[in-house]
Scaffold this active site. Structure first.
Site, PDB file in Angstrom:
ATOM      1  N   GLU A  56      -3.870  -1.172  14.296  1.00 30.38           N
ATOM      2  CA  GLU A  56      -4.556  -0.297  13.340  1.00 30.38           C
ATOM      3  C   GLU A  56      -5.820   0.234  13.990  1.00 30.38           C
ATOM      4  O   GLU A  56      -6.586  -0.525  14.589  1.00 30.38           O
ATOM      5  CB  GLU A  56      -4.951  -1.035  12.053  1.00 30.38           C
ATOM      6  CG  GLU A  56      -3.802  -1.468  11.173  1.00 30.38           C
ATOM      7  CD  GLU A  56      -4.296  -2.193   9.913  1.00 30.38           C
ATOM      8  OE1 GLU A  56      -5.450  -1.951   9.487  1.00 30.38           O
ATOM      9  OE2 GLU A  56      -3.525  -3.000   9.372  1.00 30.38           O
TER      10      GLU A  56
ATOM     11  N   HIS B 249       1.493  -9.211   5.095  1.00 31.19           N
ATOM     12  CA  HIS B 249       0.331  -8.329   5.007  1.00 31.19           C
ATOM     13  C   HIS B 249      -0.335  -8.535   3.638  1.00 31.19           C
ATOM     14  O   HIS B 249      -0.247  -7.679   2.756  1.00 31.19           O
ATOM     15  CB  HIS B 249       0.768  -6.873   5.192  1.00 31.19           C
ATOM     16  CG  HIS B 249      -0.343  -5.942   5.575  1.00 31.19           C
ATOM     17  ND1 HIS B 249      -0.341  -5.221   6.753  1.00 31.19           N
ATOM     18  CD2 HIS B 249      -1.499  -5.613   4.954  1.00 31.19           C
ATOM     19  CE1 HIS B 249      -1.442  -4.485   6.825  1.00 31.19           C
ATOM     20  NE2 HIS B 249      -2.160  -4.711   5.734  1.00 31.19           N
TER      21      HIS B 249
ATOM     22  N   GLU C  95      -3.901  -9.462  10.748  1.00 33.58           N
ATOM     23  CA  GLU C  95      -5.334  -9.728  10.926  1.00 33.58           C
ATOM     24  C   GLU C  95      -5.761 -11.087  10.366  1.00 33.58           C
ATOM     25  O   GLU C  95      -6.550 -11.178   9.437  1.00 33.58           O
ATOM     26  CB  GLU C  95      -6.190  -8.589  10.356  1.00 33.58           C
ATOM     27  CG  GLU C  95      -5.975  -8.236   8.908  1.00 33.58           C
ATOM     28  CD  GLU C  95      -6.742  -6.993   8.468  1.00 33.58           C
ATOM     29  OE1 GLU C  95      -7.136  -6.192   9.339  1.00 33.58           O
ATOM     30  OE2 GLU C  95      -6.938  -6.840   7.249  1.00 33.58           O
TER      31      GLU C  95
ATOM     32  N   GLN D 231       0.804  -1.218   0.000  1.00 30.02           N
ATOM     33  CA  GLN D 231       0.000   0.000   0.000  1.00 30.02           C
ATOM     34  C   GLN D 231       0.841   1.274   0.000  1.00 30.02           C
ATOM     35  O   GLN D 231       0.350   2.335  -0.370  1.00 30.02           O
ATOM     36  CB  GLN D 231      -0.931  -0.008   1.217  1.00 30.02           C
ATOM     37  CG  GLN D 231      -1.955  -1.135   1.160  1.00 30.02           C
ATOM     38  CD  GLN D 231      -2.734  -1.271   2.454  1.00 30.02           C
ATOM     39  OE1 GLN D 231      -2.304  -1.960   3.362  1.00 30.02           O
ATOM     40  NE2 GLN D 231      -3.879  -0.620   2.536  1.00 30.02           N
TER      41      GLN D 231
ATOM     42  N   PHE E 208      -7.199   7.110   4.791  1.00 30.14           N
ATOM     43  CA  PHE E 208      -7.135   7.155   6.250  1.00 30.14           C
ATOM     44  C   PHE E 208      -5.976   8.016   6.755  1.00 30.14           C
ATOM     45  O   PHE E 208      -5.777   8.128   7.957  1.00 30.14           O
ATOM     46  CB  PHE E 208      -6.916   5.738   6.811  1.00 30.14           C
ATOM     47  CG  PHE E 208      -8.067   4.788   6.634  1.00 30.14           C
ATOM     48  CD1 PHE E 208      -8.816   4.382   7.731  1.00 30.14           C
ATOM     49  CD2 PHE E 208      -8.379   4.259   5.397  1.00 30.14           C
ATOM     50  CE1 PHE E 208      -9.853   3.482   7.601  1.00 30.14           C
ATOM     51  CE2 PHE E 208      -9.420   3.349   5.250  1.00 30.14           C
ATOM     52  CZ  PHE E 208     -10.154   2.964   6.348  1.00 30.14           C
TER      53      PHE E 208
END
Length: 505
Positions: free
Chosen positions: A395, A139, A185, A42, A454
């Protein structure tokens, strides 16, 4: 940040004088870490430079029209500039991930020397500015070569390859990295990637909403999660046997943790909420803490749920020094058919869980209201049900339209509310040790591409130089970390009113 000065000064005055029950950075433990986060795909860009090969995220993002991470923020070239921004802000820690296909282009075997140098330089730059690196090994970006060879996370071969990748990272970076998260996650990764098909590699059973070319939503999420637990345990065992004594770091696994609360005070809704917690938390945390899956999952899934051997159970149990929490929003849970926020999720994991999840307030899949009490509830639940593990909130943040104003007051309100919730949880005995805002700067987002963001720094993605500009949230976070601003305790209604009044300046 001079163009914020008038507005920011007013905001400080409002916040510092309107509330008696304020708190500061100094109310947190001295060794508590406040940071911000990104991930490799990202943030880095440079997808085909210096020997990097494609990951499943490259393949997946190029298969639909929400943009891709080919350039993203160009962090690969602009990391020194970004670390300077972090230092100016007063960040105490930075969470980032290492691109497996950049470091080991074939997925296994030879290390890419240019990639090795990049990550060493990044870590050195962070350390040089007094910023603690918190490194995530995985990730969402499995080397495409391993996906093609044997199917990635649904094949047990991944355990050995992931452990070898982790070994390289520990050996090469471990002297300067004290905090490692193995897999990002794990819960939502398994669900989204192997049950719903909305994340790479995009597996799901045939359905009318998502066009998956392969997958089985009733079995693959559980198989993938099982292999994640075994891969994590294997990497953790390696770290503790080979590196921990010398490097003195910690290693953990992270889960996506919705806040969950009964929709009504009925017994049925309370039972439904406990079942949701068993599926969404216990699925990963029960094995990590107690060595096996929750009984609620065993009863529902039967033979579809993989089984740990006695040896595997012992290896998984106690393999996390801490639990990483990814938290954004809260849902009400009910046992009755209702207007769930997940209308398309009527198969696989959510069907197995057997509850209905209803959004709080005006929240949707891409926007959510601040409900800090939901995070407080998560931390209390983990304290009570899982032996109060050390926790890092890896996060937390809120999306806004990417081209909205730099005065992102809703984000300021959101972040301060959640920091207040963390402080409340710590005062109530939670062993929470860090809080990371997602995200440090605007990045490529998996579900929304570049339409929402974000970041505390705005990135102009149409500018070849990817110019960074501070938002109000960057100024606010800096003020909080540097001790020049007190933060109000939770009073969302009054705070909303104050922001509305001040934003007209």
């Amino acid at each position: 940040m001079n163009h914020f000065s008038q507005f920011f000064t007013f905001l400080v005055i409002v916040l510092a004088t309107s509330y008696i029950d304020a708190f500061t950075r100094n109310d947190f433990p001295e060794d508590f870490l406040f940071g911000a986060a990104t991930s490799a795909y990202q943030w880095e860009g440079a997808v085909d430079e210096d020997g990097r090969t494609p990951s499943v995220w490259d393949t997946f993002s190029h298969s639909y029209d929400r943009g891709n991470g080919d350039i993203a923020c160009d962090g690969y070239h602009k990391y020194k500039e970004d670390v300077k921004l972090m230092a100016d802000m007063g960040l105490e820690a930075f969470r980032f991930s290492i691109s497996w296909s950049r470091l080991i282009p074939n997925g296994r075997g030879p290390i890419n020397p240019k990639s090795l140098l990049f990550y060493k330089n990044l870590i050195k730059e962070l350390r040089g500015h007094g910023i603690e690196p918190h490194v995530t090994l995985y990730h969402y970006d499995l080397p495409q070569s391993l996906e093609d060879e044997y199917g990635g996370w649904i094949n047990r071969k991944i355990i050995d390859d992931f452990t070898a990748f982790a070994d390289v990272c520990f050996r090469e970076f471990g002297d300067d990295v004290k905090l490692w998260t193995t897999i990002n996650e794990a819960t939502i990764f398994a669900i989204a990637s192997y049950g719903e098909g909305v994340a790479p590699p995009g597996h799901c059973s045939p359905n009318k909403f998502i066009n998956c070319s392969t997958g089985n939503s009733s079995t693959e999420p559980y198989l993938a999660a099982h292999n994640m637990l075994l891969a994590h345990a294997s990497a953790s065992k390696l770290y503790k046997l080979k590196y921990k004594i010398k490097q003195r770091g910690s290693i953990g696994l992270s889960i996506f943790a919705f806040g969950l609360s009964p929709y009504t005070n009925s017994k049925d809704d309370e039972i439904a909420t406990e079942r949701a917690k068993a599926f969404l938390f216990g699925w990963i945390l029960k094995p990590l803490v107690f060595g096996d899956y929750p009984n609620e999952m065993k009863r529902t899934l039967g033979s579809r749920l993989p089984v740990f051997s006695e040896e595997e159970s012992e290896q998984v149990k106690g393999s996390s020094d801490f639990v990483g929490i990814i938290h954004y929003t809260t849902f009400y849970v009910t046992n009755r058919a209702s207007a769930s926020i997940f209308p398309i999720m009527n198969q696989g994991f959510f069907k197995d869980m057997g509850v209905y999840m209803i959004s709080t307030g005006n929240s949707s899949l891409f926007e959510w209201e601040a409900t800090p009490w939901g995070l407080e509830g998560v931390l209390e639940h983990l304290k009570q049900s899982y032996n109060n593990p050390p926790i890092y909130i890896l996060e937390n943040g809120t999306p806004m339209k990417h081209d909205s104003m730099l005065q992102d007051t809703p984000r300021v309100e959101y972040i301060q509310g959640y920091i207040g919730a963390v402080l409340n949880a710590i005062k109530n005995g939670s062993d929470t040790r860090g809080y990371f805002v997602w995200s440090m700067i605007d990045v490529y987002e998996l579900l929304s591409g570049y339409t929402t963001s974000f970041g505390m720094y705005y990135v102009n993605f149409s500018d070849p130089g990817r110019k960074r500009s501070p938002k109000l949230s960057a100024s606010w976070y800096s003020g909080f970390l540097n001790g020049t601003i007190d933060v109000v305790s939770q009073d969302s209604t009054q705070l909303q009113s104050n922001f509305s009044a001040s934003s007209s300046l």
